[in-house]
Scaffold this active site. Structure first.
Site, PDB file in Angstrom:
ATOM      1  N   ARG A  72       0.902  -1.154   0.000  1.00 43.19           N
ATOM      2  CA  ARG A  72       0.000   0.000   0.000  1.00 43.19           C
ATOM      3  C   ARG A  72       0.936   1.199   0.000  1.00 43.19           C
ATOM      4  O   ARG A  72       1.564   1.502   1.007  1.00 43.19           O
ATOM      5  CB  ARG A  72      -0.896  -0.011   1.240  1.00 43.19           C
ATOM      6  CG  ARG A  72      -1.762  -1.272   1.358  1.00 43.19           C
ATOM      7  CD  ARG A  72      -2.818  -1.122   2.434  1.00 43.19           C
ATOM      8  NE  ARG A  72      -3.460  -2.384   2.774  1.00 43.19           N
ATOM      9  CZ  ARG A  72      -4.495  -2.912   2.114  1.00 43.19           C
ATOM     10  NH1 ARG A  72      -4.992  -2.290   1.073  1.00 43.19           N
ATOM     11  NH2 ARG A  72      -5.029  -4.057   2.500  1.00 43.19           N
ATOM     12  N   ASP A 103     -10.012  -0.765  -4.727  1.00 42.11           N
ATOM     13  CA  ASP A 103     -10.359   0.622  -5.069  1.00 42.11           C
ATOM     14  C   ASP A 103      -9.174   1.585  -4.949  1.00 42.11           C
ATOM     15  O   ASP A 103      -9.022   2.491  -5.763  1.00 42.11           O
ATOM     16  CB  ASP A 103     -11.580   1.106  -4.275  1.00 42.11           C
ATOM     17  CG  ASP A 103     -11.363   1.095  -2.775  1.00 42.11           C
ATOM     18  OD1 ASP A 103     -10.422   0.428  -2.320  1.00 42.11           O
ATOM     19  OD2 ASP A 103     -12.144   1.757  -2.060  1.00 42.11           O
ATOM     20  N   ASP A 128     -12.316  -8.563  -0.386  1.00 43.04           N
ATOM     21  CA  ASP A 128     -13.525  -7.887   0.137  1.00 43.04           C
ATOM     22  C   ASP A 128     -14.730  -7.921  -0.807  1.00 43.04           C
ATOM     23  O   ASP A 128     -15.854  -7.712  -0.366  1.00 43.04           O
ATOM     24  CB  ASP A 128     -13.214  -6.423   0.460  1.00 43.04           C
ATOM     25  CG  ASP A 128     -12.278  -6.288   1.648  1.00 43.04           C
ATOM     26  OD1 ASP A 128     -12.042  -7.295   2.330  1.00 43.04           O
ATOM     27  OD2 ASP A 128     -11.785  -5.172   1.898  1.00 43.04           O
TER      28      ASP A 128
END
Ligand code: F6P
Length: 322
Positions: A72, A103, A128
């Site tokens: 990330r 996303d 998810d």
């Protein structure tokens, strides 16, 4: 298009490797070279590129995680980070990019594409399943089955000891995993961020259930529920009912392990479709599968539009858990 890049970004998800394999092999069969970008957007900024050949993706279809590694990346959220990434792509002669992630990954891809005129296609990869424009995301099916397997085991001991269990599954902002796990395990309650949780009502159902001879209880909670995590919810329910609640947080085991056949096939299909669309000039979109068919969705819609959540499951489990 002569050369493309591929990366995996955000939380890893089982089936990403099947997808990377498909991207590499289909590109090569179309005479397009492939560079693997390691560690997600960080690898783009640090120019951590490797050439990918057909043999570099041998024996990975059955493996969880991602051979390209993931991250990330905070630096990529800044303009200077993306500028560096764009320069690196140009220097390496990479004309198009395929990004596999959720996303956050698509938000980064949209900015890179808009600012630097780089062709990018996204592939939905996150356990998810919270991405609009695809029925399933890569990794969701495996995560649900991993958690389902764990809850089945918990059910055995809950039944033997007449206990209440609260099992926390992943999903910071989304209840898709919790809903599917709860439905498939016959859970008595499911708590998700999309639907307001009423602990008093839940406590009432637990006490009424006991009067009717129900001696064990399984409550599935998504980590993002507004009443808190599984420990907080166990304290709150204990206060209302006076009963003890055992807590089990499944955590990152849901992200690992061998992908199910569904995730391997989904990863493979999306990988093939992504390459086909990228070399045909498509860009700024995610490729998903809806009703068995490929569908392109502009990046912005994938996080702005809300995916349908099966709210009726919540009513059904109340009827079924009498
Ligand atoms: O987005 C996938 C996911 O596994 C979420 O369900 C979870 O909230 C989050 O990632 C955890 O992220 P990290 O591994 O970076 O802590």
């Amino acid at each position: 298009m002569n050369k493309i890049g591929i990366l995996t970004s955000g939380g890893d998800a089982p089936g990403m490797n099947a997808c990377v394999r498909a991207v590499v092999r289909v590109s090569i069969s179309n005479n397009v070279e492939v560079m693997g970008i390691q560690g997600g957007y960080l690898g783009l900024i640090e120019k951590d590129f490797i050439e990918m050949g057909p043999r570099s993706v041998s024996n990975i279809i059955q493996r969880g995680g991602t051979i390209l590694k993931s991250s990330r990346c905070e630096d990529f959220k800044r303009g200077d980070g993306r500028k560096k990434a764009a320069n690196n792509l140009n220097e390496a002669g990479i004309e198009g990019l395929i990004v596999i992630g959720g996303d956050g990954t698509f938000q980064g891809a949209k900015k890179l594409g808009d600012e630097w005129d780089i062709k990018v296609i996204g592939i939905p990869g996150t356990i998810d399943n919270d991405i609009y424009g695809t029925d399933l995301t890569i990794g969701f099916d495996t995560a649900v089955n991993t958690a389902r397997d764990a809850v089945d085991k918990i059910r055995d001991t809950a039944g033997s000891h007449d206990r209440q269990f609260i099992v926390e599954v992943m999903g910071r902002h989304a209840g898709f995993i919790a809903l599917e796990v709860g439905m498939s395990c016959g859970a008595e309650e499911i708590l998700i961020p999309e639907i307001k949780t009423d602990l008093n009502k839940i406590a009432q159902r637990i006490m009424e259930g006991r009067l009717k001879g129900k001696t064990s209880y399984i409550i599935i909670v998504a980590e993002g529920d507004e009443e808190g995590d599984a420990f907080e919810i166990s304290h709150k329910l204990h206060k209302i009912t006076g009963l003890e609640y055992k807590v089990c947080v499944l955590g990152h085991i849901q992200r690992g392990g061998a992908p199910t056949a569904t995730d391997r096939i989904l990863g493979t299909k999306l990988g093939i479709w992504a390459v086909e669309h990228l070399i045909n000039g498509e860009s700024g979109k995610m490729i998903g599968e809806v009703g068995g068919k490929p569908l392109l969705t502009p990046f912005e819609e994938t996080w702005k539009k809300k995916k349908h959540i099966e709210e009726m499951y919540m009513d059904w489990i109340k009827i079924l858990s009498v």
